[in-house]
Enzyme design. Structure first.
Site, PDB file in Angstrom:
ATOM      1  N   SER A  15     109.467  18.732  70.014  1.00  8.08           N
ATOM      2  CA  SER A  15     110.236  17.971  69.026  1.00  8.08           C
ATOM      3  C   SER A  15     111.514  18.684  68.590  1.00  8.08           C
ATOM      4  CB  SER A  15     109.394  17.672  67.782  1.00  8.08           C
ATOM      5  OG  SER A  15     108.262  16.956  68.165  1.00  8.08           O
ATOM      6  N   GLY A  17     114.348  17.966  69.794  1.00  8.86           N
ATOM      7  CA  GLY A  17     115.466  17.049  69.970  1.00  8.86           C
ATOM      8  C   GLY A  17     115.922  16.991  71.423  1.00  8.86           C
ATOM      9  N   LYS A  18     114.982  17.238  72.343  1.00  8.30           N
ATOM     10  CA  LYS A  18     115.331  17.174  73.766  1.00  8.30           C
ATOM     11  C   LYS A  18     115.781  15.776  74.145  1.00  8.30           C
ATOM     12  CE  LYS A  18     111.291  18.689  74.815  1.00  8.30           C
ATOM     13  NZ  LYS A  18     110.857  19.068  73.453  1.00  8.30           N
ATOM     14  N   GLY A  19     115.177  14.772  73.500  1.00  3.62           N
ATOM     15  CA  GLY A  19     115.571  13.384  73.767  1.00  3.62           C
ATOM     16  C   GLY A  19     117.028  13.154  73.413  1.00  3.62           C
ATOM     17  N   GLY A  43     107.310  12.338  72.872  1.00  3.39           N
ATOM     18  CA  GLY A  43     108.087  11.140  72.558  1.00  3.39           C
ATOM     19  C   GLY A  43     109.541  11.550  72.476  1.00  3.39           C
ATOM     20  N   THR A 126      97.355  16.438  71.119  1.00  4.07           N
ATOM     21  CA  THR A 126      97.793  15.072  70.798  1.00  4.07           C
ATOM     22  C   THR A 126      96.775  14.062  71.337  1.00  4.07           C
ATOM     23  OG1 THR A 126      99.146  15.029  72.787  1.00  4.07           O
ATOM     24  CG2 THR A 126     100.252  15.640  70.744  1.00  4.07           C
ATOM     25  N   THR A 193      99.429  23.913  75.206  1.00  7.44           N
ATOM     26  CA  THR A 193      99.230  22.704  75.990  1.00  7.44           C
ATOM     27  C   THR A 193      98.663  23.072  77.364  1.00  7.44           C
ATOM     28  OG1 THR A 193     100.298  20.632  76.629  1.00  7.44           O
ATOM     29  CG2 THR A 193     101.598  22.640  76.895  1.00  7.44           C
ATOM     30  N   ARG A 259     103.934  16.571  60.383  1.00  5.70           N
ATOM     31  CA  ARG A 259     103.998  17.800  61.164  1.00  5.70           C
ATOM     32  C   ARG A 259     103.982  19.033  60.268  1.00  5.70           C
ATOM     33  NH1 ARG A 259     108.892  15.337  64.878  1.00  5.70           N
ATOM     34  NH2 ARG A 259     107.594  14.754  66.644  1.00  5.70           N
TER      35      ARG A 259
HETATM   36  P1  GTP Z   1     108.972  16.182  72.608  1.00  2.00           P
HETATM   37  O1  GTP Z   1     109.123  16.227  74.090  1.00  2.00           O
HETATM   38  O2  GTP Z   1     107.963  15.188  72.157  1.00  2.00           O
HETATM   39  O3  GTP Z   1     108.690  17.519  72.075  1.00  2.00           O
HETATM   40  O4  GTP Z   1     110.273  15.608  71.831  1.00  2.00           O
HETATM   41  P2  GTP Z   1     111.832  15.888  71.687  1.00  2.00           P
HETATM   42  O5  GTP Z   1     112.178  17.322  71.806  1.00  2.00           O
HETATM   43  O6  GTP Z   1     112.570  14.955  72.557  1.00  2.00           O
HETATM   44  O7  GTP Z   1     112.096  15.521  70.186  1.00  2.00           O
HETATM   45  P3  GTP Z   1     112.244  14.091  69.556  1.00  2.00           P
HETATM   46  O8  GTP Z   1     113.060  13.176  70.387  1.00  2.00           O
HETATM   47  O9  GTP Z   1     110.884  13.672  69.159  1.00  2.00           O
HETATM   48  O10 GTP Z   1     113.202  14.499  68.322  1.00  2.00           O
HETATM   49  C1  GTP Z   1     112.817  14.732  67.033  1.00  2.00           C
HETATM   50  C2  GTP Z   1     113.586  13.859  66.064  1.00  2.00           C
HETATM   51  O11 GTP Z   1     114.796  14.477  65.659  1.00  2.00           O
HETATM   52  C3  GTP Z   1     113.998  12.480  66.552  1.00  2.00           C
HETATM   53  O12 GTP Z   1     113.759  11.570  65.526  1.00  2.00           O
HETATM   54  C4  GTP Z   1     115.501  12.609  66.817  1.00  2.00           C
HETATM   55  O13 GTP Z   1     116.192  11.398  66.638  1.00  2.00           O
HETATM   56  C5  GTP Z   1     115.907  13.605  65.775  1.00  2.00           C
HETATM   57  N1  GTP Z   1     117.062  14.471  66.087  1.00  2.00           N
HETATM   58  C6  GTP Z   1     117.376  15.081  67.252  1.00  2.00           C
HETATM   59  N2  GTP Z   1     118.433  15.908  67.084  1.00  2.00           N
HETATM   60  C7  GTP Z   1     118.807  15.824  65.780  1.00  2.00           C
HETATM   61  C8  GTP Z   1     119.839  16.453  64.987  1.00  2.00           C
HETATM   62  O14 GTP Z   1     120.619  17.299  65.437  1.00  2.00           O
HETATM   63  N3  GTP Z   1     119.886  16.099  63.658  1.00  2.00           N
HETATM   64  C9  GTP Z   1     119.030  15.192  63.108  1.00  2.00           C
HETATM   65  N4  GTP Z   1     119.149  14.927  61.810  1.00  2.00           N
HETATM   66  N5  GTP Z   1     118.063  14.596  63.829  1.00  2.00           N
HETATM   67  C10 GTP Z   1     117.944  14.909  65.143  1.00  2.00           C
HETATM   68 MG    MG Z   2     109.047  14.216  70.406  1.00  5.21          MG
END
Ligand code: GTP
Ligand code: MG
Length: 340
Positions: A15, A17-19, A43, A126, A193, A259
């Protein structure tokens, strides 16, 4: 631009923010081949052009951000229900998902009984059945996408070896999942994991031919306050609360529980950088706006003194440069170059 394979990985416990980072690298780039690895415990959140927020568990985030080919790699685990739902929703929103999707025949299929096995584990999980599916794969009992295709030949046209796709496309983006600290050999076992979560692992899971590894650009994402999933999920440096940080409660994208949250941990991120390519790593510090709300959604971060001091302090502590920061859910800001 020459051949390039961008690989996005997490530096902490997921989480990060890789997405968001993968999304900003993929937006409007229909020349890009996007490959998702891992399973549906992750996600990946992105915001599309209409402002709609998506949380992808099976498909690459590029599905709603460009019209290029999208793929699921051989080392991935697929929950067919989750995949079907994402295909349906993205098609309904006007994306040509089915015409661009290729699934590697070697990808493993998650079955309902895999989820049941994980529900009884004592360590935080999870519970999406990925570990159980991987275990069955080791015992040569799991089903593969290729087995599903042999039963339903109409799936053939959505099938392809990612290795071949990578050879055909100069620009590739691999979307890794979870984070370095969750890796089963990262030092937190058994609070981990069912695999490792480094760039090298994702490169293998995506089916990148060895002679193309020279084109890999490791992109490592770290967030200002790392999280762990709720429950008995293992050590977390400087554990605190969302209220203490004056931030709204954060819920897991997939399991919807609050979390756990901790303080920035330079030692962990330093190890993550070293494990993912050292000086070659492009380190992205997301959620800088959590620490400095005044920069939320801004692209001109270098004009702000306090956030830049914070970034420099982190760089001093870990011994590596930060390439870009995140200031919002679709705000990736390069610090040292025009483009990232
Ligand atoms: P996993 O593979 O599940 O670990 O997820 P991930 O790393 O892709 O993280 P995810 O997309 O779940 O991101 C976490 C949350 O942070 C999401 O709701 C994003 O929209 C948000 N997000 C990502 N980058 C930023 C940022 O720089 N600032 C803010 N405020 N939100 C962010
Ligand atoms: Mg995620």
């Amino acid at each position: 631009m020459g051949r390039r394979i961008d690989v996005v990985a997490g530096a902490q416990f997921g989480s990060e923010g890789k997405g968001m980072v993968a999304g900003e690298l993929a937006r409007h780039r229909s020349d890009l081949l996007s490959i998702r690895v891992g399973g549906p415990n992750a996600g990946h959140c992105v915001i599309d052009e209409t402002g709609r927020k998506w949380a992808f568990r099976a498909l690459p985030v590029a599905t709603v951000l460009n019209d290029g080919p999208i793929a699921i790699g051989p080392g991935s685990e697929i929950d067919l229900e989750v995949l079907r739902e994402e295909v349906k929703e993205t098609m309904e929103a006007g994306h040509r998902t089915l015409y661009r999707l290729f699934i590697d025949p070697e990808a493993t299929i998650i079955e309902p009984h895999h989820r049941n096995v994980e529900a009884h584990l004592a360590h935080g999980t999870t519970g999406k059945g990925i570990g159980a599916a991987r275990a069955e794969r080791l015992l040569r009992q799991a089903k593969r996408w290729g087995d599903a295709v042999s039963v339903s030949p109409e799936l053939e046209r959505h099938t392809g070896y990612t290795e071949d796709l990578i050879e055909e496309h100069e620009q590739v983006l691999i979307e890794g999942t979870q984070g370095f600290g969750l890796g089963s050999h990262a030092g937190f076992y058994p609070y981990c994991t069912s695999g490792d979560c480094r760039v090298i692992d994702f490169v293998a899971q995506a089916g990148v031919p060895w002679y193309f590894t020279q084109y890999v650009r490791p992109i490592l994402v770290a967030r200002t306050h790392p999280i762990r999933i709720a429950g008995n999920s293992g050590p977390l440096y400087g554990e605190t609360t969302w209220a203490e940080l004056r931030l709204p409660d954060e819920y897991t994208t997939v399991t919807k529980k609050v979390r756990r949250v901790g303080e920035w941990d330079s030692a962990l991120v330093r190890r993550a950088v070293q494990a993912n390519g050292g000086p070659q790593v492009e380190l992205v510090l997301t959620m800088l706006d959590h620490e400095f709300p005044e920069i939320s959604g801004h692209y001109d971060v270098t004009l702000y003194e306090d956030p830049m001091d914070y970034v420099r302090q982190i760089e001093d502590e870990i011994g590596y440069e930060v390439s870009a920061v995140g200031t919002g859910p679709r705000h990736l800001v390069p610090l040292r170059r025009q483009r990232f």
